[in-house]
Every structure is written in structure tokens, then in C-alpha cells.
Design a protein around this motif. Structure first.
Motif, PDB file in Angstrom:
ATOM      1  N   THR A   1       0.820  -1.214   0.000  1.00 53.17           N
ATOM      2  CA  THR A   1       0.000   0.000   0.000  1.00 53.17           C
ATOM      3  C   THR A   1       0.856   1.267   0.000  1.00 53.17           C
ATOM      4  OG1 THR A   1      -0.129  -0.048   2.419  1.00 53.17           O
ATOM      5  CG2 THR A   1      -1.918  -1.127   1.190  1.00 53.17           C
ATOM      6  N   ASP A   2       2.124   1.112  -0.368  1.00 47.97           N
ATOM      7  CA  ASP A   2       2.967   2.310  -0.383  1.00 47.97           C
ATOM      8  C   ASP A   2       2.564   3.216  -1.544  1.00 47.97           C
ATOM      9  OD1 ASP A   2       5.233   1.895  -2.694  1.00 47.97           O
ATOM     10  OD2 ASP A   2       4.576  -0.022  -1.836  1.00 47.97           O
TER      11      ASP A   2
ATOM     12  N   GLY B   1       0.468   4.563  -6.831  1.00 47.68           N
ATOM     13  CA  GLY B   1       0.529   5.497  -7.954  1.00 47.68           C
ATOM     14  C   GLY B   1       0.686   4.760  -9.277  1.00 47.68           C
ATOM     15  N   ALA B   2       1.535   3.738  -9.289  1.00 45.56           N
ATOM     16  CA  ALA B   2       1.729   2.941 -10.505  1.00 45.56           C
ATOM     17  C   ALA B   2       0.443   2.204 -10.871  1.00 45.56           C
ATOM     18  CB  ALA B   2       2.873   1.959 -10.312  1.00 45.56           C
TER      19      ALA B   2
END
Length: 132
Positions: free
Chosen positions: A19-20, A25-26
Motif C-alpha cells: 500500500t505504499d 501510484g503505478a
């Protein structure tokens, strides 16, 4: 189609999800690209070229089909722009939606298709190269 055994499915479901911010974002970028590819396909580019390109205008018997396909593409573009363009381009989207709803008389179809194609190109420009 790929078959997955119950053991493999259980292993996949037990994995930790990332969940980083970089991973999320990717993932968001890929999902947006996928959505864009559904609406912006080769047929759309071919129709825009038929209306505005070197060999324009299309034959009169082709114009109704092109207009129908451009209306279908408009639906997809409305969905994409809502997710990808900030601030929301109210003026450009209003013009596109109004042109999509317009059904001109036979003697006004060519001009209508030109305006409609230009409105679609304006929205595609707002999406930028990353969405295309």
C-alpha cells in the motif's frame, strides 16, 4: 484462461498487499491507461482522420456511421476526463456533450462532423500524451 488450484489460490490470497505510495501510484496510472484505451481506440483515430484528414470529407453514406461512433467515443471520454484532468474542463466537455447530442439535418452533417471531431481533439489534447 488459466486454472488455479485451491492451494495456489489460498497462497495468493494470503500474500501481503503493498500500500505504499509508489505502488499505488503505478496501479492508478495503469488503471487510467486501461480506461483510456477502451475509449481511445484505432477506430476513433480513423474516424477523426476521415473527418479532418488529408482525404476528408468522408462520403455522405459514411457520415452517419462516423457520427454514431464519435458519440460512442464521447461517452468514454466523459468518463476518462472526470478521472484524469484537473481542474475539470467544463467548457470543453460541455461543448463535446452538446455536439454529441446534436443531430443536424442532412445538409449540415459535414460541418457538424468537423465541429464534433475538433471538440474531441480538444479533449484528447487535455488528456495529454500519457493517456493516449
Amino acid at each position: 484462461m488459466v486454472a488455479v488450484t485451491a492451494d495456489v489460490a489460498a497462497q495468493l490470497l494470503n500474500r501481503q498487499a503493498s500500500t505504499d505510495e509508489v505502488t499505488m501510484g503505478a496501479l492508478l496510472y495503469c488503471l487510467r491507461r486501461s480506461l483510456a484505451y477502451e475509449a481511445i481506440d484505432e477506430q476513433l483515430w480513423d474516424d477523426l482522420d476521415a473527418v479532418l484528414g488529408e482525404f476528408a470529407p468522408p462520403a455522405p453514406y459514411e457520415m452517419a456511421d462516423i457520427a454514431t461512433r464519435l458519440r460512442t467515443a464521447t461517452t468514454g471520454l466523459v468518463e476518462i476526463v472526470a478521472y484524469d484532468v484537473r481542474p475539470y474542463p467544463v467548457r470543453q466537455m460541455r461543448r463535446l456533450i452538446f455536439l454529441s447530442a446534436e443531430h443536424p439535418p442532412p445538409d449540415g452533417v459535414r460541418g457538424h462532423l468537423n465541429r464534433f471531431a475538433m471538440a474531441i481533439l480538444a479533449v484528447l489534447d487535455l488528456l495529454g500524451d500519457d493517456a493516449l
